[in-house]
Scaffold this active site. Structure first.
Site, PDB file in Angstrom:
ATOM      1  CD1 TRP A  57     -11.189 -15.237 -44.405  1.00  0.00           C
ATOM      2  CD2 TRP A  57     -12.929 -15.507 -45.786  1.00  0.00           C
ATOM      3  NE1 TRP A  57     -12.279 -15.574 -43.627  1.00  0.00           N
ATOM      4  CE2 TRP A  57     -13.359 -15.752 -44.451  1.00  0.00           C
ATOM      5  CE3 TRP A  57     -13.852 -15.630 -46.815  1.00  0.00           C
ATOM      6  CZ2 TRP A  57     -14.671 -16.107 -44.140  1.00  0.00           C
ATOM      7  CZ3 TRP A  57     -15.157 -15.980 -46.509  1.00  0.00           C
ATOM      8  CH2 TRP A  57     -15.548 -16.219 -45.187  1.00  0.00           C
ATOM      9  CG  MET A  58     -11.251  -9.254 -42.589  1.00  0.00           C
ATOM     10  SD  MET A  58     -11.053  -7.463 -42.671  1.00  0.00           S
ATOM     11  CE  MET A  58     -12.473  -7.024 -43.656  1.00  0.00           C
ATOM     12  CG  ASN A  59     -12.932 -14.801 -40.351  1.00  0.00           C
ATOM     13  OD1 ASN A  59     -11.923 -15.072 -41.004  1.00  0.00           O
ATOM     14  ND2 ASN A  59     -13.194 -15.379 -39.185  1.00  0.00           N
ATOM     15  CG  ASP A  60     -14.316 -13.956 -36.221  1.00  0.00           C
ATOM     16  OD1 ASP A  60     -15.093 -13.985 -37.185  1.00  0.00           O
ATOM     17  OD2 ASP A  60     -14.256 -14.849 -35.358  1.00  0.00           O
ATOM     18  CD1 TRP A  84     -12.293 -18.563 -42.253  1.00  0.00           C
ATOM     19  CD2 TRP A  84     -11.788 -20.727 -42.486  1.00  0.00           C
ATOM     20  NE1 TRP A  84     -11.824 -19.014 -41.037  1.00  0.00           N
ATOM     21  CE2 TRP A  84     -11.505 -20.337 -41.151  1.00  0.00           C
ATOM     22  CE3 TRP A  84     -11.546 -22.041 -42.864  1.00  0.00           C
ATOM     23  CZ2 TRP A  84     -10.996 -21.228 -40.205  1.00  0.00           C
ATOM     24  CZ3 TRP A  84     -11.024 -22.927 -41.923  1.00  0.00           C
ATOM     25  CH2 TRP A  84     -10.771 -22.524 -40.609  1.00  0.00           C
ATOM     26  NE  ARG A 186     -15.682 -21.509 -32.279  1.00  0.00           N
ATOM     27  CZ  ARG A 186     -16.373 -22.646 -32.312  1.00  0.00           C
ATOM     28  NH1 ARG A 186     -15.858 -23.748 -31.799  1.00  0.00           N
ATOM     29  NH2 ARG A 186     -17.588 -22.682 -32.855  1.00  0.00           N
ATOM     30  CG  ASP A 187     -13.897 -17.270 -30.532  1.00  0.00           C
ATOM     31  OD1 ASP A 187     -12.878 -17.581 -31.165  1.00  0.00           O
ATOM     32  OD2 ASP A 187     -15.042 -17.543 -30.917  1.00  0.00           O
TER      33      ASP A 187
END
Length: 465
Positions: A57-60, A84, A186-187
């Site tokens: 899995w890969m995201n942001d 995820w 977040r972020d």
């Protein structure tokens, strides 16, 4: 080319334009990471041009930057499977943003009070003296979202293999005093320096349905103080994830360092809406005196506003490429599959091709184009001469044999007298297209491409304009 309301569809096996290369995505993996991968991964639908790890899995996209001539790309990654979870900051380096070498994860849960339950998204900032630093969201033992700092262990290592977390973590945290929502905080963005010499960073949040870009300031990048007001907010937009705030030049296409301010500069605020999973942005003015961002008149500040992309494109992140004086955009593409399908194929998610980004001459929107380095993958060029196509005709492009291809094509409609009058309610192209369908005929269309088409067109994929 086309006259009047001609309808043209170019059919091709997969390639029209400048070239094609049959290859697997270039991503070398160190042996010590193999034990973290599932046993198999189905390569059938894997890409050749886009960044993706070999499995899982890969995201942001997180913390893209350039350091000592090497590009660094970090991303949210599950080393244990294709769904995820177990998220770490995976790390790869490249000399050209095309061919990548994978390294050990740069950040993973390890600090009991700061990130033991997860290392979520954040950004890289280059501090004075060419010193990279990460600000990222950690999930603490109470599952509160807090902000942390990590820096390279060895600045002489261009690959920046090892990262050390600050003993002061968490640096920013929700409290009963600051009234920050512990589950919506977040972020952090790339930080920037104001004229007073203080660092500034924004973090996505919300109060009820009002999206917030919470502003913090610091003298030393370690001790941060929350500002009395956010940099910006907007009602009825929900949680703001993965904010991005950066300057753009009014006068040319060159990128600007994130701390640049002054005449001839506008600012862009990009937000990822958790409710809709869309990225949108506004162009506006950064008021240095009040430390607030004000979108320009006409710049729509909600999900009906401007987007980088109307397809699957989320949690996007830009960085300033100081080597080539450009701003480069990354974005996560998530397939429309179930978690079961992700696990079955052994991988999930790709990154969009990096794009150069600059302000349009009108000053009202951004323009973008795939980075020039992508052209290095082009081989076996196939060309179709300029052709006038009559309504309903199909022009097949011969000579394309690759499973994946890079395409450049342009259409010209010389007369628009039969085109539909623009309805002011058409503010969401994605929604409009989903209601109409690709085959609906209009005054000057549809026209575009049919790809992966069978011989007699019993099966094909539409790409209409």
């Amino acid at each position: 080319m086309a006259n009047s309301c001609l309808w043209l569809i170019c059919l091709f096996s997969l390639m029209l334009g400048h070239g094609v290369l049959q290859l697997e995505a270039s991503h070398i993996v160190y042996d010590n990471l193999k034990t973290l991968q599932p046993a198999t991964a189905n390569p059938t639908y894997r890409t050749s041009y886009h960044f993706q790890p070999p499995k899982n899995w890969m995201n942001d996209p997180n913390g893209p930057m350039i350091y000592k001539g090497l590009y660094h790309f970090f991303y949210q990654y599950n080393p244990n499977g294709a769904a995820w979870g177990n998220i770490v900051w995976a790390h790869s380096t490249s000399k050209d943003l095309i061919n990548w070498v994978s390294h050990d994860p740069a950040i993973y849960p390890s600090q009991e009070a700061a990130d033991i339950n997860g290392c979520w998204s954040g950004s890289a900032t280059i501090l004075p003296g060419d010193k990279p630093a990460f600000l990222y969201t950690g999930i603490d033992p109470k599952n509160s979202q807090v902000q942390n700092l990590a820096m390279p262990k060895n600045l002489s290592d261009p690959h920046l293999i090892e990262w050390v977390k600050s003993p002061n973590n968490p640096l920013m945290a929700p409290t009963t005093v600051n009234k920050i929502n512990a589950s919506s905080f977040r972020d952090p963005t790339t930080a920037w320096i104001g004229p007073d010499g203080r660092w500034r960073v924004i973090i996505g949040s919300k109060i009820n349905r009002r999206g917030l870009a919470i502003l913090y300031r610091s003298k030393d990048f370690v001790h941060w103080i929350k500002a009395k007001h956010p940099l910006h907010s907007a009602k009825d937009t929900g949680m703001w994830e993965c904010p991005d705030f950066f300057p753009v030049s009014i006068n040319n296409q060159s990128g600007l360092d994130t701390s640049m301010i002054g005449l001839g500069i506008k600012h862009v605020l990009k937000l990822s809406l958790d409710d809709t999973k869309h990225d949108y942005y506004t162009v506006g003015t950064y008021n240095l005196v009040k430390d607030i961002y004000i979108p320009d008149k006409g710049s729509v500040d909600n999900d009906s506003g401007l987007r980088y992309d109307y397809g699957k494109f989320y949690a996007s992140k830009t960085f300033y490429d100081s080597a080539k004086k450009r701003r480069v955009l990354w974005g996560w593409i998530n397939e429309s599959l179930s978690e079961t399908d992700f696990v079955k194929q052994g991988w999930a998610g790709v990154q969009a091709i990096p794009r150069s980004l600059w302000l349009d001459r009108s000053g009202k929107q951004l323009l973008q184009w795939p980075i020039v380095e992508i052209e290095s993958l082009r081989q076996k060029q196939v060309k179709l001469p300029s052709t006038v196509l009559k309504k309903g005709s199909v022009q097949e492009v011969l000579g394309v044999t690759a499973a994946q291809a890079d395409v450049e094509i342009s259409f010209e409609v010389k007369e628009f007298d039969k085109a539909e009058v623009l309805d002011p309610s058409w503010t969401n192209p994605q929604l409009l297209c989903s209601r109409k369908g690709a085959s609906v005929k209009g005054g000057v269309g549809p026209f575009g491409l049919l790809v992966l088409a069978s011989k007699h067109l019993q099966e094909y994929t539409c790409s209409f304009l």
